[in-house]
Structures are given as C-alpha cells and as structure tokens.
Design a protein around this motif. Structure first.
Motif, PDB file in Angstrom:
ATOM      1  N   VAL A  63       0.828  -1.202   0.000  1.00 34.84           N
ATOM      2  CA  VAL A  63       0.000   0.000   0.000  1.00 34.84           C
ATOM      3  C   VAL A  63       0.866   1.257   0.000  1.00 34.84           C
ATOM      4  CG1 VAL A  63      -1.640   1.343   1.393  1.00 34.84           C
ATOM      5  CG2 VAL A  63      -2.042  -1.091   0.994  1.00 34.84           C
ATOM      6  N   GLU A  67       0.788   4.191  -2.757  1.00 34.58           N
ATOM      7  CA  GLU A  67       0.554   5.592  -2.412  1.00 34.58           C
ATOM      8  C   GLU A  67       1.619   6.497  -3.046  1.00 34.58           C
ATOM      9  OE1 GLU A  67       0.415   5.240   1.850  1.00 34.58           O
ATOM     10  OE2 GLU A  67      -1.787   5.232   1.862  1.00 34.58           O
ATOM     11  N   ARG A 113      -8.108   2.474  -2.166  1.00 30.88           N
ATOM     12  CA  ARG A 113      -9.301   2.434  -1.302  1.00 30.88           C
ATOM     13  C   ARG A 113      -9.723   1.000  -1.045  1.00 30.88           C
ATOM     14  NH1 ARG A 113     -11.580   6.183  -4.737  1.00 30.88           N
ATOM     15  NH2 ARG A 113     -13.208   4.698  -5.247  1.00 30.88           N
ATOM     16  N   LYS A 116      -7.226  -0.688   1.363  1.00 33.68           N
ATOM     17  CA  LYS A 116      -7.329  -0.146   2.720  1.00 33.68           C
ATOM     18  C   LYS A 116      -8.601  -0.610   3.422  1.00 33.68           C
ATOM     19  CE  LYS A 116      -4.465   3.905   1.967  1.00 33.68           C
ATOM     20  NZ  LYS A 116      -4.432   5.375   1.850  1.00 33.68           N
ATOM     21  N   SER A 117      -9.666  -0.834   2.638  1.00 36.49           N
ATOM     22  CA  SER A 117     -10.907  -1.306   3.277  1.00 36.49           C
ATOM     23  C   SER A 117     -10.816  -2.783   3.651  1.00 36.49           C
ATOM     24  CB  SER A 117     -12.098  -1.063   2.345  1.00 36.49           C
ATOM     25  OG  SER A 117     -12.053  -1.929   1.227  1.00 36.49           O
ATOM     26  N   SER A 119      -8.173  -4.138   4.991  1.00 34.78           N
ATOM     27  CA  SER A 119      -7.329  -4.346   6.189  1.00 34.78           C
ATOM     28  C   SER A 119      -7.955  -3.825   7.452  1.00 34.78           C
ATOM     29  CB  SER A 119      -5.977  -3.683   6.007  1.00 34.78           C
ATOM     30  OG  SER A 119      -6.057  -2.380   5.500  1.00 34.78           O
TER      31      SER A 119
END
Length: 119
Positions: A63, A67, A113, A116-117, A119
């Motif tokens: 991630v 980024e 997105r 991240k959702s 984890s």
C-alpha cells in the motif's frame, strides 16, 4: 508475490510514462534539465513503484508503494498542465496525455481504497 502486470493501474501508469517521454521530446532544449527531466522522473516513478510494491511481502508495504505511485501520477498531472500553459504542449497532445494521467490516478486511488478497506 503479486503480479503487477495484471493490474490496470500498472498498465495505465506504464502508458503514461511512454506518453510523457513522447510528448517531452519536443520540449525546448533549455527545459532538458528542468521540466522535461522532472516530468520524466515522475512518470517513471509511478509504474516503478507499483512494480516495487508488488514485490513486497507485507500488505502495508504494498500500500505504501502504491501511495507513492499515486503521488507521482498526481505530480505528472500538474506538470502536464503547467507544460500546456507554457505552450510546450499543443491542446490535442495535452488533452490526450492528461486524460491518461487522470485515469491512472483514478484507478490507483480505487485500488488503494479497496486495499485499505480490506485491512
């Protein structure tokens, strides 16, 4: 290990790097170590960070590299708009390359997105 070649985000970032190299070849010679160099470095940074992140074992590292790739693509978007305003890019070329940058940013943002959702 993840296969970056299966990612739409990588395909678009790679396409963007190729387009940036092509369009900057006509920039003024005095920009060789200025905007030309900066744009090319940022454009290569996008797909390179996707590839590097894909080789990391942890999701957090993956991630983080995505980024960085997203930031690089956003940087390219700005620099392309600057090049257009400086009349280094004609309207047609600018529109085409900026559209690739916009799509690459959108797809990368969606991937981030999603990860991240999870984890």
């Amino acid at each position: 290990m993840r296969d970056y070649r299966k990612l739409r985000a990588f395909e678009l970032a790679d396409q963007l790097a190729m387009a940036v190299y092509k369009c900057t070849s006509t920039f003024p010679k005095e920009e060789m170590f200025g905007l030309t160099s900066q744009l090319r470095r940022a454009a290569v940074s996008g797909p390179s960070n996707i590839v590097e992140g894909s080789a990391k074992s942890s999701q957090a590292d993956y991630v983080r590299f995505l980024e960085i790739a997203y930031g690089s693509v956003c940087e390219v978007e700005y620099q392309l708009s600057l090049a257009q305003r400086l009349s280094y890019l004609d309207e047609k070329s600018a529109t085409e390359v900026i559209a690739i940058a916009n799509e690459a940013a959108r797809v990368l943002n969606g991937l981030l997105r999603s990860l991240k959702s999870d984890s």
